[in-house]
Design an enzyme around this catalytic site. Structure first.
Site, PDB file in Angstrom:
ATOM      1  N   ASP A   1       0.860  -1.003   0.072  1.00 47.48           N
ATOM      2  CA  ASP A   1       0.031  -0.179  -0.090  1.00 47.48           C
ATOM      3  C   ASP A   1       0.728   1.232  -0.050  1.00 47.48           C
ATOM      4  O   ASP A   1       2.028   1.348   0.791  1.00 47.48           O
ATOM      5  CB  ASP A   1      -0.900  -0.050   1.322  1.00 47.48           C
ATOM      6  CG  ASP A   1      -1.799   1.084   1.292  1.00 47.48           C
ATOM      7  OD1 ASP A   1      -2.519   1.412   0.422  1.00 47.48           O
ATOM      8  OD2 ASP A   1      -2.272   1.404   2.411  1.00 47.48           O
TER       9      ASP A   1
ATOM     10  N   GLU B 100      -1.889   6.076  -8.255  1.00 43.51           N
ATOM     11  CA  GLU B 100      -2.994   7.483  -7.869  1.00 43.51           C
ATOM     12  C   GLU B 100      -2.683   8.667  -8.735  1.00 43.51           C
ATOM     13  O   GLU B 100      -1.643   9.036  -9.005  1.00 43.51           O
ATOM     14  CB  GLU B 100      -2.485   7.367  -6.359  1.00 43.51           C
ATOM     15  CG  GLU B 100      -3.277   8.674  -5.649  1.00 43.51           C
ATOM     16  CD  GLU B 100      -3.242   8.989  -4.198  1.00 43.51           C
ATOM     17  OE1 GLU B 100      -3.000   7.789  -3.473  1.00 43.51           O
ATOM     18  OE2 GLU B 100      -3.493  10.053  -3.735  1.00 43.51           O
TER      19      GLU B 100
ATOM     20  N   GLY C 203      -9.172   6.222   2.337  1.00 44.41           N
ATOM     21  CA  GLY C 203      -9.743   7.078   3.199  1.00 44.41           C
ATOM     22  C   GLY C 203     -11.315   6.589   3.540  1.00 44.41           C
ATOM     23  O   GLY C 203     -12.120   7.290   3.463  1.00 44.41           O
TER      24      GLY C 203
END
Ligand SMILES: [Zn+2]
Length: 291
Positions: free
Chosen positions: A82, A134, A216
């Site tokens: 991650d 990302e 999140g």
């Protein structure tokens, strides 16, 4: 269970309208609790370890435990690095048997993010490792406890959000298998009620050919989750809430016990509490009975 590539797991989730939960699991107790939950709920699951957590558990120590958990589980499990920020961490994770890596180049400018992510993808292809990139930036406000250093004032700054057109180009140029996007979620505890830009998420989905990822995931409502899943989110990263809730439960139990407390009892309670929270999350994300 045979190794299921994260790429395939997420394609199934996108096609069938659910999200695969991705849990940060920083020790054996968390791994056991999460796998137990996945087996009980018959849910696919992703176990991940973030580069920011290497200071708690080195990658070299947790990787063989995660690989064994993946290989021995009765449901599809993927293991992911991650927020790999460094090239070296992504290479190490692949070498240690992770079948997925996230390369987080969100702190670089667009062109650098494209180049660096594409380089990781090129190598990952050779080892059948799935890659998540990302684009945009999911913030880490420092007072939300997310081990970040972002100022609280940037929470609502939409200039950090993912640009839908750029997202399409990013996926094409890098070849990533999944894309983490910024549309109003934050890492850590939400300091105020989240206001997700679901419209933007839909636009991103229309431009991007791969499943989308939400970071999140702690503190959103069930409606937020189902709206996001409808608009293309197929993987949700979840950690903060679980880490806080389990500690609260353990604190209550320790205060209640008047006698000696043995560590192995705390360990078993820890596994149980992580499992209970993970089960709730699986039902909320719709991944139960989807293995
Ligand atoms: Zn994240």
């Amino acid at each position: 269970m045979p190794n299921v590539p994260m790429k395939e797991m997420l394609q199934d989730a996108a096609a069938r309208g659910y999200a695969v939960p991705c849990f940060n699991a920083i020790n054996l107790d968390m791994i056991r609790g999460i796998i137990q939950a996945a087996e009980e709920e018959n849910s696919p699951v992703i176990l991940c370890h973030a580069e920011i957590h290497f200071k708690y558990t080195p990658l070299e120590q947790i990787a063989p435990i995660m690989v064994a958990a993946m290989n021995n589980a009765k449901v599809p499990v993927s293991i992911l690095l991650d927020h790999g920020k460094s090239f070296s961490a992504t290479m190490k994770a692949m070498k240690l048997g992770f079948n997925a890596v996230m390369f987080d180049g969100s702190e670089y400018n667009y062109e650098d993010n494209v180049q660096r992510t594409a380089e990781v993808v090129k190598i990952a292809r050779e080892f059948d490792v799935s890659v998540e990139g990302e684009l945009g930036y999911v913030t880490r406000p420092v007072s939300g406890g997310a081990e970040g250093a972002d100022d609280d004032s940037i929470i609502d700054d939409t200039s950090y959000y993912t640009d839908p057109e750029q997202a399409g180009e990013f996926v094409e140029r890098t070849g990533v298998d999944a894309l983490a996007v910024a549309f109003g979620t934050v890492h850590g505890v939400y300091l105020k009620k989240p206001n997700l830009d679901i419209h933007r998420l839909g636009q991103i989905r229309d431009n991007v050919a791969v499943p989308l990822v939400m970071h999140g995931g702690s503190g959103l409502s069930e409606v937020d989750f189902s709206d996001s899943i409808h608009q293309g989110i197929a993987k949700i990263n979840y950690y903060t809430n679980m880490a806080l809730k389990v500690s609260d439960k353990l604190r209550e139990q320790l205060i209640e016990k008047q006698e000696h407390v043995f560590y192995h009892d705390i360990m078993m309670s820890t596994i149980h509490e992580f499992s209970e929270d993970a089960r709730q999350v699986m039902r909320m994300f719709g991944s139960h009975q989807k293995a």
